[in-house]
Design a protein around this motif. Sequence first.
Motif, PDB file in Angstrom:
ATOM      1  N   LEU A  69     -37.471  38.448 -36.765  1.00 56.91           N
ATOM      2  CA  LEU A  69     -38.775  38.707 -36.821  1.00 56.91           C
ATOM      3  C   LEU A  69     -39.078  37.890 -38.564  1.00 56.91           C
ATOM      4  CD1 LEU A  69     -39.415  42.424 -36.119  1.00 56.91           C
ATOM      5  CD2 LEU A  69     -40.495  40.399 -35.214  1.00 56.91           C
ATOM      6  N   ASN A  70     -38.267  37.872 -39.252  1.00 58.72           N
ATOM      7  CA  ASN A  70     -38.500  37.033 -40.694  1.00 58.72           C
ATOM      8  C   ASN A  70     -38.640  35.637 -40.379  1.00 58.72           C
ATOM      9  OD1 ASN A  70     -38.336  39.606 -42.301  1.00 58.72           O
ATOM     10  ND2 ASN A  70     -35.741  39.340 -42.499  1.00 58.72           N
ATOM     11  N   ILE A 122     -39.589  34.223 -37.666  1.00 54.34           N
ATOM     12  CA  ILE A 122     -40.942  33.877 -37.003  1.00 54.34           C
ATOM     13  C   ILE A 122     -41.983  34.101 -38.033  1.00 54.34           C
ATOM     14  CG2 ILE A 122     -42.635  35.136 -35.565  1.00 54.34           C
ATOM     15  CD1 ILE A 122     -40.240  35.910 -33.634  1.00 54.34           C
ATOM     16  N   SER A 123     -41.917  35.015 -38.863  1.00 54.76           N
ATOM     17  CA  SER A 123     -42.844  35.185 -40.126  1.00 54.76           C
ATOM     18  C   SER A 123     -42.806  33.848 -40.907  1.00 54.76           C
ATOM     19  CB  SER A 123     -42.779  36.406 -40.994  1.00 54.76           C
ATOM     20  OG  SER A 123     -43.487  36.452 -41.817  1.00 54.76           O
ATOM     21  N   ILE A 178     -44.767  31.236 -39.139  1.00 60.85           N
ATOM     22  CA  ILE A 178     -46.239  31.516 -39.241  1.00 60.85           C
ATOM     23  C   ILE A 178     -47.022  31.165 -40.416  1.00 60.85           C
ATOM     24  CG2 ILE A 178     -48.157  33.233 -39.075  1.00 60.85           C
ATOM     25  CD1 ILE A 178     -46.433  34.749 -37.147  1.00 60.85           C
ATOM     26  N   LYS A 179     -46.112  31.450 -41.597  1.00 58.92           N
ATOM     27  CA  LYS A 179     -46.751  31.056 -42.841  1.00 58.92           C
ATOM     28  C   LYS A 179     -46.785  29.510 -43.177  1.00 58.92           C
ATOM     29  CE  LYS A 179     -45.214  35.420 -45.132  1.00 58.92           C
ATOM     30  NZ  LYS A 179     -44.192  35.895 -46.149  1.00 58.92           N
ATOM     31  N   LEU A 193     -42.891  38.152 -29.446  1.00 59.92           N
ATOM     32  CA  LEU A 193     -43.261  39.292 -30.277  1.00 59.92           C
ATOM     33  C   LEU A 193     -43.780  40.388 -29.302  1.00 59.92           C
ATOM     34  CD1 LEU A 193     -45.268  37.597 -33.164  1.00 59.92           C
ATOM     35  CD2 LEU A 193     -43.070  38.896 -33.412  1.00 59.92           C
ATOM     36  N   GLY A 224     -43.913  45.006 -38.286  1.00 57.82           N
ATOM     37  CA  GLY A 224     -43.698  43.464 -38.531  1.00 57.82           C
ATOM     38  C   GLY A 224     -44.092  42.537 -37.452  1.00 57.82           C
ATOM     39  N   CYS A 225     -43.953  43.350 -35.966  1.00 53.35           N
ATOM     40  CA  CYS A 225     -44.252  42.457 -34.819  1.00 53.35           C
ATOM     41  C   CYS A 225     -45.965  42.580 -34.797  1.00 53.35           C
ATOM     42  CB  CYS A 225     -43.893  42.968 -33.606  1.00 53.35           C
ATOM     43  SG  CYS A 225     -41.826  42.951 -33.232  1.00 53.35           S
ATOM     44  N   SER A 260     -47.925  42.944 -37.285  1.00 56.45           N
ATOM     45  CA  SER A 260     -48.448  42.099 -38.045  1.00 56.45           C
ATOM     46  C   SER A 260     -48.439  40.643 -37.946  1.00 56.45           C
ATOM     47  CB  SER A 260     -47.779  42.429 -39.653  1.00 56.45           C
ATOM     48  OG  SER A 260     -48.266  41.519 -40.688  1.00 56.45           O
ATOM     49  N   SER A 261     -47.396  40.227 -37.380  1.00 53.64           N
ATOM     50  CA  SER A 261     -47.300  38.764 -37.005  1.00 53.64           C
ATOM     51  C   SER A 261     -48.257  38.371 -36.117  1.00 53.64           C
ATOM     52  CB  SER A 261     -45.927  38.598 -36.717  1.00 53.64           C
ATOM     53  OG  SER A 261     -44.946  38.531 -37.676  1.00 53.64           O
ATOM     54  N   SER A 292     -51.547  38.095 -37.684  1.00 58.14           N
ATOM     55  CA  SER A 292     -51.631  36.846 -38.216  1.00 58.14           C
ATOM     56  C   SER A 292     -51.997  35.735 -37.352  1.00 58.14           C
ATOM     57  CB  SER A 292     -50.333  36.462 -38.956  1.00 58.14           C
ATOM     58  OG  SER A 292     -50.170  37.477 -40.126  1.00 58.14           O
TER      59      SER A 292
END
Length: 309
Positions: A143-144, A146-147, A150-151, A177, A223-224, A226-227, A230
């Motif tokens: 997840l980190n 993937i985040s 996205i950023k 996700l 976290g999922c 939120s991603s 986003s």
Amino acid sequence: MIKYLYKTVRSKGLEKPEKYKPGSWVYVEDPTNDEINHLIEEYGLDRGLVADALDEDEMPRMEHEGDLTYIFVRYARRDDELQISTSPLLFVIGEKLLITLALNPMPRLDRFENGKLDFNTTQRTKLVLQIMDQIVDQYEVFLNNISRQIKTIRSRLRVEEIRNQDFINFVVIEDELNEFLSALTPTNAILRRLLLGKHLKLYADDEDLVEDLLLNNEQSIEGCKSSLKSIVNIREAYSTIMSNNLNQVIRVLTVITVIIAVPTLITSAYGMNVHLPFENSPIAFVGVMTITFVLALLILAVFKRNKWL
């Protein structure tokens, strides 16, 4: 493949006996039919539940048959094509028995085998929770990553256009996700059932581990979500930007068309094979061009004044 791992509080290191002895962790990976039949006959397992564990689409749940508790979970991994996916893992827990059954290599198994984690195979409930902790932690790692992806795409939105490949990546990330959510959400229900202590006896330390697992699992779920949110926001923002850019282009083209259309009407009239005013004048061409140029400037001024351009 079946292998046995044995370690007690007094053991100096991890033992790997050739045959099962009480207190061992029976690790099963991608078993053959003969190995499956051996497990069922040797340990009195439920054939239907074992078959469920070999189903790639099996969802997390908990069952209790006889003296054995069956816990199904899903763990995240990279497949042979380096794509992220989830795979089922079955825990079979008895009074003196712990079996894990998976189709693919269990995540971070090397940490148990190499002594990086302090565990005992005779403390079955605690070992199950330690394995689940590694599973949840693996989700957090993915997840980190993937985040960060996205950023990176979101930061590029400010300075340059997003490429088509980015949207293809978004589709892949969304699938990952959603698969994570499908695995993590029912795992929460399993952890809450474990806290009740009906199927597995929990000591105070075990309860703390379950509570920590529940908290970490819920954070992964958030976290999922939120991603995913986003990704939707980036896609909507890019769609709005593209629509606005298209409107600007259409507006400019419309203004140019109008500016050209009026002078074209005049010049077209003087191109007709009929008698027209000043047709014999030596300055007719200059006059017509001057009039068209002045009209173009007037139209442009009108558009500017009304902020249409």
